[in-house]
Design a protein around this motif. Structure first.
Motif: not given
Length: 75
Positions: A32-45
């Protein structure tokens, strides 16, 4: 948080298959943390947050690997 409490309980109480339960619970949490971190990476500019996100993903993957080792060890 539950993972930490369960680990502390396992130190003092002998639960059948407790180590397996602990490892599977850890795998679920870190997946779950991996999925959360990838979403943060995807949304971060912001380019300055990229090294921290990369380190966070690396540590999550490392923990998943360690939990897999704990499950498949030769006992």
């Amino acid at each position: 948080m539950d993972h930490l409490v369960f680990g502390i309980v396992l130190i003092f109480v002998n639960i059948p298959y407790g180590s397996l339960i602990y490892s599977v619970l850890g795998l679920v949490i870190f997946a779950g943390l991996i999925m959360f971190d990838f979403q943060r990476l995807r949304r971060s500019s912001d380019i300055e947050s990229a090294p921290l996100l990369a380190a966070s993903i690396f540590l999550d993957v490392l923990n998943v690997f360690l939990f897999f080792l704990r499950i498949f060890r030769g006992r």
